[in-house]
Design a protein around this motif. Structure first.
Motif, PDB file in Angstrom:
ATOM      1  N   GLU A  79     -27.779  16.286  12.815  1.00 36.43           N
ATOM      2  CA  GLU A  79     -26.677  15.466  12.305  1.00 36.43           C
ATOM      3  C   GLU A  79     -25.659  15.273  13.426  1.00 36.43           C
ATOM      4  OE1 GLU A  79     -25.123  16.655   8.553  1.00 36.43           O
ATOM      5  OE2 GLU A  79     -23.220  15.612   8.843  1.00 36.43           O
ATOM      6  N   PHE A  80     -25.363  14.019  13.743  1.00 34.31           N
ATOM      7  CA  PHE A  80     -24.403  13.725  14.797  1.00 34.31           C
ATOM      8  C   PHE A  80     -23.003  13.658  14.205  1.00 34.31           C
ATOM      9  CE2 PHE A  80     -27.299  13.239  18.183  1.00 34.31           C
ATOM     10  CZ  PHE A  80     -28.425  12.605  17.718  1.00 34.31           C
ATOM     11  N   MET A  81     -22.034  14.219  14.941  1.00 32.67           N
ATOM     12  CA  MET A  81     -20.647  14.262  14.482  1.00 32.67           C
ATOM     13  C   MET A  81     -19.718  13.835  15.621  1.00 32.67           C
ATOM     14  SD  MET A  81     -20.672  17.907  12.428  1.00 32.67           S
ATOM     15  CE  MET A  81     -19.175  17.533  11.505  1.00 32.67           C
ATOM     16  N   ASP A  82     -18.521  13.390  15.250  1.00 30.26           N
ATOM     17  CA  ASP A  82     -17.517  13.063  16.265  1.00 30.26           C
ATOM     18  C   ASP A  82     -16.881  14.328  16.817  1.00 30.26           C
ATOM     19  OD1 ASP A  82     -16.499  10.154  14.351  1.00 30.26           O
ATOM     20  OD2 ASP A  82     -17.951  10.328  15.997  1.00 30.26           O
ATOM     21  N   ASP A  83     -16.699  15.328  15.954  1.00 33.10           N
ATOM     22  CA  ASP A  83     -16.111  16.610  16.343  1.00 33.10           C
ATOM     23  C   ASP A  83     -16.728  17.718  15.501  1.00 33.10           C
ATOM     24  OD1 ASP A  83     -13.396  14.591  16.462  1.00 33.10           O
ATOM     25  OD2 ASP A  83     -13.788  15.864  18.232  1.00 33.10           O
ATOM     26  N   LEU A  84     -16.786  18.920  16.069  1.00 39.02           N
ATOM     27  CA  LEU A  84     -17.233  20.082  15.311  1.00 39.02           C
ATOM     28  C   LEU A  84     -16.013  20.853  14.817  1.00 39.02           C
ATOM     29  CD1 LEU A  84     -20.105  21.440  17.605  1.00 39.02           C
ATOM     30  CD2 LEU A  84     -20.321  20.004  15.581  1.00 39.02           C
ATOM     31  N   PRO A  85     -16.073  21.405  13.608  1.00 39.27           N
ATOM     32  CA  PRO A  85     -14.936  22.188  13.100  1.00 39.27           C
ATOM     33  C   PRO A  85     -14.734  23.445  13.930  1.00 39.27           C
ATOM     34  CG  PRO A  85     -16.842  22.439  11.661  1.00 39.27           C
ATOM     35  CD  PRO A  85     -17.191  21.367  12.640  1.00 39.27           C
ATOM     36  N   LYS A  86     -13.462  23.718  14.293  1.00 36.54           N
ATOM     37  CA  LYS A  86     -13.170  24.861  15.162  1.00 36.54           C
ATOM     38  C   LYS A  86     -11.960  25.623  14.642  1.00 36.54           C
ATOM     39  CE  LYS A  86     -14.811  22.562  19.396  1.00 36.54           C
ATOM     40  NZ  LYS A  86     -15.009  21.200  18.858  1.00 36.54           N
ATOM     41  N   SER A  87     -11.916  26.904  15.029  1.00 33.14           N
ATOM     42  CA  SER A  87     -10.758  27.741  14.706  1.00 33.14           C
ATOM     43  C   SER A  87      -9.634  27.446  15.694  1.00 33.14           C
ATOM     44  CB  SER A  87     -11.144  29.217  14.792  1.00 33.14           C
ATOM     45  OG  SER A  87     -11.410  29.580  16.140  1.00 33.14           O
ATOM     46  N   ASN A  88      -8.508  28.145  15.520  1.00 29.97           N
ATOM     47  CA  ASN A  88      -7.360  27.931  16.408  1.00 29.97           C
ATOM     48  C   ASN A  88      -7.659  28.306  17.846  1.00 29.97           C
ATOM     49  OD1 ASN A  88      -5.825  27.036  14.278  1.00 29.97           O
ATOM     50  ND2 ASN A  88      -4.952  29.042  13.839  1.00 29.97           N
ATOM     51  N   ILE A 126     -16.335  27.551  17.179  1.00 29.51           N
ATOM     52  CA  ILE A 126     -16.972  26.658  16.209  1.00 29.51           C
ATOM     53  C   ILE A 126     -17.167  27.387  14.893  1.00 29.51           C
ATOM     54  CG2 ILE A 126     -19.074  25.355  15.657  1.00 29.51           C
ATOM     55  CD1 ILE A 126     -19.385  24.845  18.660  1.00 29.51           C
ATOM     56  N   LEU A 127     -16.763  26.765  13.802  1.00 30.84           N
ATOM     57  CA  LEU A 127     -16.826  27.387  12.475  1.00 30.84           C
ATOM     58  C   LEU A 127     -18.125  26.996  11.778  1.00 30.84           C
ATOM     59  CD1 LEU A 127     -13.102  26.765  11.427  1.00 30.84           C
ATOM     60  CD2 LEU A 127     -14.123  28.865  12.343  1.00 30.84           C
ATOM     61  N   ARG A 128     -19.149  27.833  11.975  1.00 26.32           N
ATOM     62  CA  ARG A 128     -20.442  27.543  11.351  1.00 26.32           C
ATOM     63  C   ARG A 128     -20.335  27.590   9.820  1.00 26.32           C
ATOM     64  NH1 ARG A 128     -22.834  31.446  15.178  1.00 26.32           N
ATOM     65  NH2 ARG A 128     -23.586  30.347  17.026  1.00 26.32           N
ATOM     66  N   LYS A 129     -19.429  28.424   9.328  1.00 26.31           N
ATOM     67  CA  LYS A 129     -19.281  28.554   7.876  1.00 26.31           C
ATOM     68  C   LYS A 129     -18.949  27.213   7.237  1.00 26.31           C
ATOM     69  CE  LYS A 129     -16.793  31.173   4.324  1.00 26.31           C
ATOM     70  NZ  LYS A 129     -15.768  32.213   4.067  1.00 26.31           N
ATOM     71  N   GLU A 130     -18.082  26.425   7.890  1.00 19.99           N
ATOM     72  CA  GLU A 130     -17.731  25.102   7.360  1.00 19.99           C
ATOM     73  C   GLU A 130     -18.923  24.152   7.415  1.00 19.99           C
ATOM     74  OE1 GLU A 130     -14.202  23.296   8.775  1.00 19.99           O
ATOM     75  OE2 GLU A 130     -12.971  25.114   8.543  1.00 19.99           O
ATOM     76  N   LEU A 131     -19.729  24.292   8.464  1.00 21.36           N
ATOM     77  CA  LEU A 131     -20.921  23.448   8.568  1.00 21.36           C
ATOM     78  C   LEU A 131     -21.923  23.805   7.469  1.00 21.36           C
ATOM     79  CD1 LEU A 131     -21.422  23.499  12.436  1.00 21.36           C
ATOM     80  CD2 LEU A 131     -20.520  21.621  11.044  1.00 21.36           C
ATOM     81  N   ARG A 132     -22.046  25.108   7.166  1.00 22.51           N
ATOM     82  CA  ARG A 132     -22.948  25.512   6.082  1.00 22.51           C
ATOM     83  C   ARG A 132     -22.461  24.973   4.745  1.00 22.51           C
ATOM     84  NH1 ARG A 132     -23.527  30.421   9.148  1.00 22.51           N
ATOM     85  NH2 ARG A 132     -21.767  31.375   8.058  1.00 22.51           N
TER      86      ARG A 132
END
Length: 562
Positions: free
Chosen positions: A539-548, A552-558
């Motif tokens: 899955e292509f994304m513009d940005d990956l979710p990240k912490s402060n 990279i927050l894999r939990k959000e991707l799951r």
């Protein structure tokens, strides 16, 4: 924590303790005693070729002599890279009998993965099956390996049949890759050039290292779990204690000779300990299955062999019970089905019992625990849906993030203490310190709950590990490989549900080059990752979710993928 599972031991006839032999004992003593005790029985069967325990004794002793003739020092690491063929038990026993350390290698590894393991373990000798020799060819001169022994599948099948099998396999590959490995020796030549009477019994004890079993541990960096002779002997005795509670209640005529099916690969710690080591201590006849995915061939073998014990994983059980030919087989000789490596689904267990009449008894363990640590009592008359209770001489604690035990019924990290727990990670004291508590518990990274009877259920994984058909796949390794693609800016890997494999890897990718396609990424992964580690979705994304802090927050991707 009070050992609340003692009542369950008493109810099921399992002893709560094992008695280890004296310190100057080793697996060598175990091997020699049982090879002699069961000398006339068939030890292994492969493609209808049988070898007795006496033949296994002679062949492994001769190969041990060959290895000793190379001048390797005590404790030298010797790797075996082959599927379930007759040469595997010969080689693995020989390495340990010679006083060396067995390094199990997945024969499906890519050259990159193989290079890492050979270098990390400091492997000096490699025994490899011819079919996969091209993988090693690509890294010639890049590892400490000085000696290479090449085996062919048909080498131990007899002259006529062996030549036919080898001819067919070589025709399929249209080459004989072993010819391009300088200085290699054929497996049969290595055995036939020595005298078994030249064998020098090594001075090894319970404290000596026996096996380096590679695993991702708590990170994606593959590292060797150091399993000593004590660890493996303890687990053999623990398994024997468990299974005796079942088999002493079975008609002696039905189990006069154990018949065990090795459909799981022997290079995997579950099959190595349960099938090869425990099986040998019982005088079992092991049916070796090189390719369990070929269901028609597997079912024909099961029909002829009629196993007493059937270790496997959920995906294998599920595939078999959905096959009409397997359902129609006579399963009356099967007395115990052992599930491990991944969770056994209730639906699979119910169907298995319906068609075979046998309950799947699930267990739990890791490479770091040799592997069995928790198991459902074999005399249980129903599928529990839990991984079981701690096995004899094993303590299990459920810990919070601060290392304190949580109350019964609450979630926490499963931690294990017992004689089967590894010595540590090879040359990685920092990683060992991360997983071992001051009072000797190994923190597994798995989240579980213990009920009032002592049964444990896994509810989550603290690790980001992906479990594909019982094999651990670590996102860090996948991400490291995919990030090397020139068109990838950022990447994250998670596991998503899959009916066949339990889970499969999925990639989330931020493009560096807009022309990047899914097909390009999957082709790149195929070149650099073993089959079960390869992503199935992108899955292509513009940005990956990240912490402060930029993690990279894999939990959000799951969560996003559910």
């Amino acid at each position: 924590m009070e050992k609340i599972w003692f009542d369950e031991y008493k109810r099921t006839g399992i002893q709560d303790k094992i008695t280890l032999p004296a310190e100057n004992t080793s697996l060598v003593d175990i091997f020699e005693s049982n090879l002699k005790k069961y000398s006339t029985r068939d030890a292994f069967v492969f493609m209808d070729k049988k070898i007795t325990y006496q033949e296994l004794d002679v062949a492994s002793r001769k190969f041990a002599v060959y290895l000793q003739s190379l001048g390797l020092s005590k404790g030298a690491r010797v790797a075996v890279m082959m599927p379930n063929v007759l040469q595997y038990p010969v080689a693995s026993l020989a390495i340990i009998r010679a006083g060396y350390v067995l390094v199990n290698v997945n024969p499906l590894y890519t050259s990159r993965e193989l290079e890492h393991q050979l270098n990390d373990a400091g492997v000096e000798a490699l025994i490899i099956i011819e079919n996969f020799a091209t993988v090693y060819q690509k890294i010639l001169g890049k590892t400490p390996v000085k000696h290479v022994v090449v085996a062919s599948v048909g080498d131990m099948l007899g002259f006529v049949k062996g030549h036919i099998v080898n001819f067919v396999l070589r025709s399929v590959r249209k080459q004989i890759p072993a010819w391009d490995i300088p200085g290699h020796i054929r497996f049969n030549d290595a055995i036939n050039k020595v005298n078994p009477n030249q064998y020098k019994r090594p001075n090894v004890t319970l404290s000596d290292l026996a096996v380096l079993q590679y695993t991702g541990g708590t990170t994606g960096v593959a590292k060797g779990a150091e399993l000593t002779h004590r660890n493996l002997i303890a687990n053999i005795l623990q398994i024997q204690n468990l299974f005796d509670s079942k088999f002493k209640q079975v008609d002696a005529a039905d189990i006069a000779e154990f018949r065990m099916i090795s459909a799981l690969p022997l290079y995997h710690i579950l099959a190595f300990t349960v099938c090869e080591l425990y099986g040998m201590c019982q005088g079992a006849t092991n049916l070796l299955i090189a390719n369990p995915r070929d269901l028609p061939a597997l079912i024909k073998e099961i029909d002829k062999f009629k196993p007493t014990i059937f270790p496997g994983v959920n995906t294998l059980f599920n595939a078999l019970i959905n096959n009409e030919s397997f359902r129609q087989l006579d399963h009356s000789k099967m007395k115990l089905t052992v599930g491990g490596g991944m969770a056994v689904l209730p639906s699979t267990a119910a169907a298995w019992k319906k068609y075979t009449g046998v309950i799947i008894h699930e267990g739990y363990g890791l490479s770091e625990t040799s592997p069995v640590a928790v198991f459902n009592p074999p005399v249980s008359e129903e599928f529990s849906g839990a991984i079981g209770i701690p096995i004899p001489s094993t303590d299990v604690a459920i810990l919070d993030d601060d290392g304190k035990e949580v109350p019964l019924g609450e979630r926490g990290e499963i931690a294990i203490r017992g004689p089967q727990v590894m010595k540590g990670y090879w040359n990685r004291p920092d990683e060992t310190a991360k997983v071992m508590t001051e009072d000797g518990y190994f923190r597994t990274g798995d989240i579980g709950i213990m009920d009032e009877r002592g049964y444990i259920k896994i509810v989550d994984r603290k690790k980001d590990m992906i479990l594909v058909s019982g094999f651990n796949v670590y996102p860090n390794e996948i991400e490291e490989v995919i990030s090397q693609h020139p068109k990838v800016l950022e990447v994250a890997a998670i596991g998503v549900a899959d009916e066949k494999s339990g889970e499969v890897p999925k990639l989330f990718v931020v493009k560096k080059d807009p022309s990047l396609t899914t097909e390009e990424l999957l082709a790149f992964a195929k070149q650099n990752l073993t089959g079960y580690k390869r992503p199935r979705y992108v899955e292509f994304m513009d940005d990956l979710p990240k912490s402060n802090v930029g993690k990279i927050l894999r939990k959000e991707l799951r969560t996003q993928s559910k």
